[in-house]
Design an enzyme around this catalytic site. Structure first.
Site, PDB file in Angstrom:
ATOM      1  CE1 TYR A 172      -2.603   4.375   6.856  1.00  0.00           C
ATOM      2  CE2 TYR A 172      -3.745   4.289   4.745  1.00  0.00           C
ATOM      3  CZ  TYR A 172      -2.573   4.219   5.477  1.00  0.00           C
ATOM      4  OH  TYR A 172      -1.372   4.000   4.837  1.00  0.00           O
ATOM      5  CG  LEU A 177      11.006  -4.854  13.699  1.00  0.00           C
ATOM      6  CD1 LEU A 177      10.898  -5.683  14.980  1.00  0.00           C
ATOM      7  CD2 LEU A 177      12.226  -5.307  12.896  1.00  0.00           C
ATOM      8  CE  LYS A 206      -0.404   7.181   6.598  1.00  0.00           C
ATOM      9  NZ  LYS A 206       1.003   7.288   6.974  1.00  0.00           N
ATOM     10  CB  ILE A 261      11.137  -7.786  20.051  1.00  0.00           C
ATOM     11  CG1 ILE A 261      12.002  -6.837  20.875  1.00  0.00           C
ATOM     12  CG2 ILE A 261      11.928  -8.907  19.428  1.00  0.00           C
ATOM     13  CD1 ILE A 261      13.303  -6.449  20.278  1.00  0.00           C
TER      14      ILE A 261
HETATM   15  P1  NAD Z   1       3.250  -2.113   8.678  1.00  0.00           P
HETATM   16  O1  NAD Z   1       1.952  -2.167   9.387  1.00  0.00           O
HETATM   17  O2  NAD Z   1       3.712  -3.292   7.919  1.00  0.00           O
HETATM   18  O3  NAD Z   1       4.404  -1.707   9.713  1.00  0.00           O
HETATM   19  C1  NAD Z   1       4.251  -0.697  10.676  1.00  0.00           C
HETATM   20  C2  NAD Z   1       5.183  -1.011  11.835  1.00  0.00           C
HETATM   21  O4  NAD Z   1       5.011   0.005  12.826  1.00  0.00           O
HETATM   22  C3  NAD Z   1       4.891  -2.349  12.517  1.00  0.00           C
HETATM   23  O5  NAD Z   1       6.101  -3.080  12.639  1.00  0.00           O
HETATM   24  C4  NAD Z   1       4.334  -1.960  13.881  1.00  0.00           C
HETATM   25  O6  NAD Z   1       4.708  -2.882  14.903  1.00  0.00           O
HETATM   26  C5  NAD Z   1       4.990  -0.620  14.091  1.00  0.00           C
HETATM   27  N1  NAD Z   1       4.269   0.282  15.010  1.00  0.00           N
HETATM   28  C6  NAD Z   1       2.926   0.435  15.130  1.00  0.00           C
HETATM   29  N2  NAD Z   1       2.677   1.358  16.067  1.00  0.00           N
HETATM   30  C7  NAD Z   1       3.863   1.804  16.527  1.00  0.00           C
HETATM   31  C8  NAD Z   1       4.252   2.770  17.488  1.00  0.00           C
HETATM   32  N3  NAD Z   1       3.356   3.437  18.225  1.00  0.00           N
HETATM   33  N4  NAD Z   1       5.569   3.007  17.668  1.00  0.00           N
HETATM   34  C9  NAD Z   1       6.494   2.307  16.972  1.00  0.00           C
HETATM   35  N5  NAD Z   1       6.191   1.351  16.079  1.00  0.00           N
HETATM   36  C10 NAD Z   1       4.887   1.113  15.842  1.00  0.00           C
HETATM   37  O7  NAD Z   1       3.215  -0.796   7.745  1.00  0.00           O
HETATM   38  P2  NAD Z   1       4.035  -0.521   6.397  1.00  0.00           P
HETATM   39  O8  NAD Z   1       3.273  -1.129   5.290  1.00  0.00           O
HETATM   40  O9  NAD Z   1       5.466  -0.838   6.568  1.00  0.00           O
HETATM   41  O10 NAD Z   1       3.802   1.067   6.293  1.00  0.00           O
HETATM   42  C11 NAD Z   1       4.741   2.013   6.725  1.00  0.00           C
HETATM   43  C12 NAD Z   1       4.234   3.411   6.364  1.00  0.00           C
HETATM   44  O11 NAD Z   1       3.953   3.485   4.956  1.00  0.00           O
HETATM   45  C13 NAD Z   1       2.924   3.805   7.066  1.00  0.00           C
HETATM   46  O12 NAD Z   1       2.939   5.190   7.343  1.00  0.00           O
HETATM   47  C14 NAD Z   1       1.877   3.522   6.018  1.00  0.00           C
HETATM   48  O13 NAD Z   1       0.734   4.316   6.209  1.00  0.00           O
HETATM   49  C15 NAD Z   1       2.613   3.897   4.746  1.00  0.00           C
HETATM   50  N6  NAD Z   1       2.046   3.246   3.558  1.00  0.00           N
HETATM   51  C16 NAD Z   1       2.136   1.899   3.367  1.00  0.00           C
HETATM   52  C17 NAD Z   1       1.564   1.321   2.246  1.00  0.00           C
HETATM   53  C18 NAD Z   1       1.639  -0.169   1.987  1.00  0.00           C
HETATM   54  O14 NAD Z   1       1.022  -0.656   1.025  1.00  0.00           O
HETATM   55  N7  NAD Z   1       2.383  -0.932   2.775  1.00  0.00           N
HETATM   56  C19 NAD Z   1       0.887   2.127   1.311  1.00  0.00           C
HETATM   57  C20 NAD Z   1       0.789   3.492   1.553  1.00  0.00           C
HETATM   58  C21 NAD Z   1       1.384   4.053   2.670  1.00  0.00           C
END
Ligand code: NAD
Length: 317
Positions: free
Chosen positions: A143, A10, A147, A37
């Site tokens: 972070y 989500l 990573k 949710i």
């Molecule tokens: P986001 O923060 O939008 O979404 C992360 C989701 O994980 C949230 O819905 C949160 O409720 C859920 N969550 C948090 N802790 C949890 C847990 N313990 N168990 C289950 N769910 C949990 O993040 P995103 O932007 O969708 O990023 C997803 C992945 O991509 C991450 O690993 C992030 O590091 C990586 N990433 C994202 C970006 C970016 O710009 N969005 C860039 C580089 C890497």
């Protein structure tokens, strides 16, 4: 046939990945999950299989893998850079202990695992321009530490246990469907909302700060293409540099002005996020991804701006 479980579905990436994967692999072959949710995503939750899963709870995670006969996990659950600096303890717990649980379940239950890394896996001593695929990684944020360590842990599970782990180092991702979850590149999403709503934006990132970025449709393709890539051709399994563009705030403002001529950009720099941005590369070399699995993004800055503004306008009306 693939049976996919997406954790953290989500979030910014997961909401779009779930929809696209359900088109590609079939509605019932893609199980979305999140630790809680979120009302705003009710439609997504009700549109196909969904489970409440916290990746720090391995019992629930394992039960869902068994229940849905999962053979591929996409682990998106994480705490992002800016939020991670506010609560480093939670960031470590979810990004490392959570990832460890997911890796163990992938090993026990024979699943492929995709986990995104980030440009945050680099640090101030990394070469900034055309940052090589294999280079110095001394990140200075919690972070980034999780990573870089996560990349190594995924490599270890491949080498030691033969788990088919894969991943990319995403740059800042820009999308209009779901707001970003507390990253340093979030300004490049907020700017489009405020360009349409107020014709002006106050950036928390300083003028002249270059960072890599990518439009979400390219990011979604990267995940699916790497999952489907021929395993024997992958030399850098868990940490492929991928990028689509590199820009600083004035450049995105100039691109917006091609569509909204009166757009005004001002600055009120946030020292915490600026320090994080200063420690990251200015531009990545993604030739390994291009060579090993055919990475080839479609959107440059102007193509993205045009699409973002069109789609957001419809969404906000
Ligand atoms: P986001 O923060 O939008 O979404 C992360 C989701 O994980 C949230 O819905 C949160 O409720 C859920 N969550 C948090 N802790 C949890 C847990 N313990 N168990 C289950 N769910 C949990 O993040 P995103 O932007 O969708 O990023 C997803 C992945 O991509 C991450 O690993 C992030 O590091 C990586 N990433 C994202 C970006 C970016 O710009 N969005 C860039 C580089 C890497």
């Amino acid at each position: 046939m693939r049976k996919i479980l997406i954790t953290g579905a989500l979030g910014q990436i997961g909401t779009e990945l779930t929809t696209e994967m359900r088109k590609v692999y079939g509605l019932n072959n893609v199980v979305a999950s999140n630790r809680r949710i979120k009302k705003e995503h009710e439609q997504l939750i009700e549109s196909g299989p969904f489970e409440v899963i916290d990746i720090n709870d391995p019992v629930t995670l394992a039960a869902a893998v068994d229940k849905h006969k999962i053979n591929t996990i996409v682990n998106l659950a994480a705490i992002l850079s800016a939020t991670g600096e506010k609560d480093p303890n939670q960031c470590w717990n979810i990004n490392m202990n959570g990832l460890y649980n997911v890796l163990e379940i992938a090993r026990e239950k024979n699943c492929m695992l995709f986990t995104p890394s980030s440009i945050a896996a680099f640090g101030p001593s990394t070469p900034k321009d055309k940052t090589p695929q294999d280079t110095i990684q001394r990140p200075t944020t919690m972070y980034g530490v999780t990573k870089a360590a996560g990349e190594l842990l995924c490599d270890y599970y491949f080498k030691k246990f033969g788990v088919d782990t894969r991943g990319v180092r995403f740059p800042g991702l820009i999308s209009y469907k779901t707001l970003p979850g507390g990253g340093t590149t979030d300004y490049a999403v907020h700017i489009y909302y405020e360009a349409l709503q107020k014709q002006k934006y106050v950036s928390f990132i300083q003028k002249g700060t270059y960072m890599d970025m990518m439009y979400m449709p390219d990011a979604i393709n990267a995940i699916i293409d790497l999952i489907e890539a021929d395993s024997s051709k992958l030399k850098h399994r868990n940490a492929f540099n991928v990028t689509a563009m590199s820009f600083e705030p004035e450049m995105i403002a100039a691109s917006i002005r091609k569509f909204i001529p009166d757009f005004e950009l001002n600055y009120d720099v946030d020292p915490i996020r600026q320090e994080i941005a200063n420690s990251w590369p200015d531009s990545l070399d993604d030739s390994a991804a291009r060579e090993e699995w055919g990475w080839n993004p479609k959107y440059d800055l102007d193509a993205m701006t045009k699409d973002m503004l069109e789609k957001l306008k419809t969404k906000l009306n």
